[in-house]
Design an enzyme around this catalytic site. Structure first.
Site, PDB file in Angstrom:
ATOM      1  N   LEU A 144       0.861  -1.179   0.000  1.00  6.38           N
ATOM      2  CA  LEU A 144       0.000   0.000   0.000  1.00  6.38           C
ATOM      3  C   LEU A 144       0.897   1.228   0.000  1.00  6.38           C
ATOM      4  CD1 LEU A 144      -2.782  -0.730   2.676  1.00  6.38           C
ATOM      5  CD2 LEU A 144      -2.997  -0.865   0.203  1.00  6.38           C
ATOM      6  N   ASP A 145       0.415   2.319  -0.563  1.00  5.05           N
ATOM      7  CA  ASP A 145       1.147   3.580  -0.485  1.00  5.05           C
ATOM      8  C   ASP A 145       1.308   3.995   0.974  1.00  5.05           C
ATOM      9  OD1 ASP A 145       1.087   3.649  -3.224  1.00  5.05           O
ATOM     10  OD2 ASP A 145      -0.537   5.118  -3.353  1.00  5.05           O
ATOM     11  N   ARG A 146       2.335   4.764   1.246  1.00  3.94           N
ATOM     12  CA  ARG A 146       2.583   5.272   2.598  1.00  3.94           C
ATOM     13  C   ARG A 146       1.331   5.914   3.202  1.00  3.94           C
ATOM     14  NH1 ARG A 146       6.955   7.929   5.534  1.00  3.94           N
ATOM     15  NH2 ARG A 146       8.402   7.380   3.851  1.00  3.94           N
ATOM     16  N   THR A 148      -1.826   5.626   2.302  1.00  2.03           N
ATOM     17  CA  THR A 148      -3.058   4.844   2.215  1.00  2.03           C
ATOM     18  C   THR A 148      -3.089   3.882   3.386  1.00  2.03           C
ATOM     19  OG1 THR A 148      -3.075   4.973  -0.210  1.00  2.03           O
ATOM     20  CG2 THR A 148      -4.399   3.243   0.808  1.00  2.03           C
ATOM     21  N   ARG A 247      -5.403   6.470  -7.165  1.00  2.39           N
ATOM     22  CA  ARG A 247      -5.221   7.924  -7.069  1.00  2.39           C
ATOM     23  C   ARG A 247      -5.097   8.552  -8.455  1.00  2.39           C
ATOM     24  NH1 ARG A 247      -0.046   8.190  -3.481  1.00  2.39           N
ATOM     25  NH2 ARG A 247      -0.341  10.448  -3.712  1.00  2.39           N
TER      26      ARG A 247
END
Length: 315
Positions: A144-146, A148, A247
């Site tokens: 996961l993105d930082r 998110t 995103r």
């Protein structure tokens, strides 16, 4: 909580070096989390890990004694390290990651990552021994993105890792997100298709309807959960899982994620009081087929309540 006085052998040494030397059983991730939360002080002053100390300085460490001493946890509530446990067995661990924590070390952050904290959690439980060279190192099955938050699967052994990776590749693990996007999305549900190209130098991606040499296809499904005054709440299913896919894809169709400073509108985010992005990986469905060591998880659904902030103002 523990307090020590710096001895004569630590002349002009970095604080992190002293703590690692004095408390070798304390998980490194726990120490760096304490620095981030300003829970370590020298002579009563909150300091960073590279602070230089000298003999006679007093160090106060506001971490539970069991963690400092590396003792097994009685329960996971003893260690708040950026995630909560959603499910755990001898093969896998599913956690609900906080926003703001990278899943693995990167150029911006080497310590206090999700995988570091998971290793510390398992080590303190007695389920992982980093000192044993033959032990399996707990491994992320996806990312996961930082910024998110949400559900992440970690494998606790080699067979489980291979199985989950195969299941993800074969679309037998369905990932669902909830998000808030700018404006009103016209269609109540749709399958979006486009092409995504990654620019590592700029740490961002670009979406287009036309395929290029370095682009890959992306497929993103969504359905509207509710319409608010000037934003829409969506459930999004990732059919393909690419960097920043949700995103960038939502921004490409004119509905960026609220709070997303990279692909969204900073002006709109500011007007809505959104400082963090409203995107959460909230549900995993194990739609397994065939035979594997994880057959007992067939048909299981794991779901959490999204933890993102809601807009504070309406314009």
């Amino acid at each position: 909580m523990r307090s020590i006085t710096v001895s004569s052998k630590y002349i002009n040494k970095k604080l992190e070096y002293v703590l690692k030397s004095e408390f070798p059983n304390m998980p490194i991730s726990a120490m760096y989390k304490a620095f981030r939360k300003k829970d370590i002080r020298v002579n009563g002053i909150r300091v960073k890990e590279d602070y230089l100390v000298n003999p006679g300085y007093k160090i106060d460490i506001y971490i539970s004694d069991s963690i400092i001493d590396g003792k097994p946890l009685k329960n996971d509530s003893e260690m708040n390290m950026g995630f909560t446990v959603v499910y755990e067995d001898s093969n896998i661990l599913i956690v609900n990651k906080d926003q703001g924590i990278p899943v693995h070390p990167d150029s911006d952050q080497q310590y206090n990552t999700l995988i570091d904290n998971v290793k510390s959690y398992l080590e303190l439980k007695g389920d992982y021994s980093p000192k044993n060279k033959n032990t399996f190192v707990p491994s992320l099955c996806h990312r996961l993105d930082r910024n998110t938050g949400g559900l992440v699967i970690i494998a606790k052994n080699e067979e489980a890792l291979k199985t989950i990776l195969d299941k993800i590749k074969n679309k037998e693990v369905k990932k669902y997100y909830q998000c808030l996007v700018q404006g009103h999305v016209e269609k109540k549900s749709e399958t979006l298709k486009a092409y995504l190209e990654k620019d590592s130098r700029k740490s961002r991606v670009f979406v287009s309807d036309a395929k290029s040499k370095n682009s890959v296809e992306i497929i993103t499904k969504y359905r509207v959960l509710s319409y608010e005054t000037n934003y829409t709440k969506l459930e999004v299913e990732l059919v393909t899982g690419r960097t920043h896919q949700i995103r960038a894809h939502m921004a490409y169709i004119g509905h960026p994620i609220l709070g997303d400073g990279k692909y969204g509108s900073n002006q709109f985010n500011k007007s809505m009081g959104m400082k963090t992005q409203a995107l959460w990986a909230y549900k995993l469905c194990f739609d397994f087929t065939g035979k594997s060591c994880l057959d007992y998880l067939k048909g299981k659904i794991f779901e959490v309540v999204p933890g993102f902030s809601l807009p504070k103002t309406k314009i």
